[in-house]
Motif scaffolding. Structure first.
Motif, PDB file in Angstrom:
ATOM      1  N   LYS A   1       0.824  -1.217   0.000  1.00 58.38           N
ATOM      2  CA  LYS A   1       0.000   0.000   0.000  1.00 58.38           C
ATOM      3  C   LYS A   1       0.851   1.257   0.000  1.00 58.38           C
ATOM      4  O   LYS A   1       0.606   2.193  -0.761  1.00 58.38           O
ATOM      5  CB  LYS A   1      -0.928   0.028   1.229  1.00 58.38           C
ATOM      6  CG  LYS A   1      -1.910  -1.103   1.332  1.00 58.38           C
ATOM      7  CD  LYS A   1      -2.836  -0.927   2.509  1.00 58.38           C
ATOM      8  CE  LYS A   1      -2.130  -0.963   3.858  1.00 58.38           C
ATOM      9  NZ  LYS A   1      -1.557  -2.292   4.178  1.00 58.38           N
ATOM     10  N   GLY A   2       1.859   1.287   0.872  1.00 61.21           N
ATOM     11  CA  GLY A   2       2.690   2.474   0.984  1.00 61.21           C
ATOM     12  C   GLY A   2       3.478   2.756  -0.275  1.00 61.21           C
ATOM     13  O   GLY A   2       3.600   3.909  -0.701  1.00 61.21           O
ATOM     14  N   THR A   3       3.985   1.719  -0.900  1.00 65.03           N
ATOM     15  CA  THR A   3       4.756   1.883  -2.137  1.00 65.03           C
ATOM     16  C   THR A   3       3.869   2.401  -3.262  1.00 65.03           C
ATOM     17  O   THR A   3       4.251   3.310  -4.011  1.00 65.03           O
ATOM     18  CB  THR A   3       5.395   0.551  -2.551  1.00 65.03           C
ATOM     19  OG1 THR A   3       6.215   0.071  -1.479  1.00 65.03           O
ATOM     20  CG2 THR A   3       6.254   0.722  -3.790  1.00 65.03           C
ATOM     21  N   VAL A   4       2.669   1.839  -3.375  1.00 67.44           N
ATOM     22  CA  VAL A   4       1.736   2.282  -4.407  1.00 67.44           C
ATOM     23  C   VAL A   4       1.290   3.715  -4.155  1.00 67.44           C
ATOM     24  O   VAL A   4       1.237   4.543  -5.067  1.00 67.44           O
ATOM     25  CB  VAL A   4       0.516   1.341  -4.477  1.00 67.44           C
ATOM     26  CG1 VAL A   4      -0.549   1.909  -5.412  1.00 67.44           C
ATOM     27  CG2 VAL A   4       0.934  -0.046  -4.943  1.00 67.44           C
ATOM     28  N   ARG A   5       0.992   4.007  -2.909  1.00 67.95           N
ATOM     29  CA  ARG A   5       0.567   5.374  -2.565  1.00 67.95           C
ATOM     30  C   ARG A   5       1.655   6.380  -2.906  1.00 67.95           C
ATOM     31  O   ARG A   5       1.386   7.446  -3.481  1.00 67.95           O
ATOM     32  CB  ARG A   5       0.217   5.441  -1.075  1.00 67.95           C
ATOM     33  CG  ARG A   5      -0.328   6.778  -0.604  1.00 67.95           C
ATOM     34  CD  ARG A   5       0.725   7.627   0.054  1.00 67.95           C
ATOM     35  NE  ARG A   5       1.338   6.940   1.165  1.00 67.95           N
ATOM     36  CZ  ARG A   5       2.445   7.363   1.758  1.00 67.95           C
ATOM     37  NH1 ARG A   5       3.087   8.442   1.306  1.00 67.95           N
ATOM     38  NH2 ARG A   5       2.981   6.694   2.771  1.00 67.95           N
TER      39      ARG A   5
END
Length: 207
Positions: free
Chosen positions: A20-24
């Motif tokens: 999630k953090g990488t995509v965000r």
């Protein structure tokens, strides 16, 4: 008369380790967005490279519980012994100003937000397979075997709740997931329940 486009609350969540953090972060690299990121508060310790006030607000259990008692969170959740929460005032202020706001939160927290703000856009970030999710969690190198097993067990439960979301985005590659999320956000601004009243005013009262 210009159409009034209110701020959209985008709730991004999914199993721990899904990326999630990488995509965000990839979404926020795009130059043509006007998103604001709502920084969550947590009682867990920072991971290597994480910055207080940018990735999370890192606080003690005592500070978190005091803010919770004062009703200062839009949502909160406990995950593997740590608390996470979204500060309410900042989110509401940005939405009222017409700013899109993205939350990156756990599944439990997302379901809380859905009860309070059901008109938000809920996106479930899913792994391409459970084997890939297991690999990603291990590859982070931050969990002992017992915690990895706990995260995998919880992920099974969370994937079973994906039907509660408006969209499911499979994070097969970060670039693909980013593109899908950007398309979803663009589509939200054309929803009839968001723009119809402003459009009628523009057509019927052009002056």
């Amino acid at each position: 008369m210009e159409l009034i486009d209110k701020g959209v609350l985008i709730v991004l969540s999914g199993p721990s380790g899904v990326g999630k953090g990488t995509v965000r972060a990839k979404v926020f690299e795009e130059s043509h967005h006007s998103l604001a990121y709502s920084v969550s508060m947590t009682t867990r310790k920072p991971r290597v490279g994480e910055v207080d006030g940018k990735d999370y607000f890192f606080v003690t259990h005592e500070v978190f519980k005091q803010r919770l008692a004062e009703g200062k969170f839009l949502e909160h959740a406990e995950f593997v012994g740590h608390f996470y929460g979204t500060p309410l005032d900042d989110v509401q202020k940005r939405l009222d100003a017409g700013k899109d706001v993205m939350l990156e939160i756990e599944v439990e927290g997302a379901l809380q937000v859905k009860k309070v703000m059901p008109d938000a856009c809920f996106i479930f970030v899913a792994p391409p397979s459970m084997d890939e999710l297991h690999y990603r969690i291990i590859n982070r190198g931050t969990e002992d075997p017992a915690r990895v097993a706990g995260r995998m067990k919880k992920a099974e439960v969370e994937i079973g709740l994906a039907h509660e979301y408006d969209y499911i985005v499979i994070n097969d590659t970060v670039e693909n997931a980013k593109n899908r999320i950007m398309a979803i956000i663009d589509a939200q601004h054309s929803r009839s329940d968001r723009v119809l009243e402003g459009y009628r005013q523009k057509i019927l009262n052009p002056n």
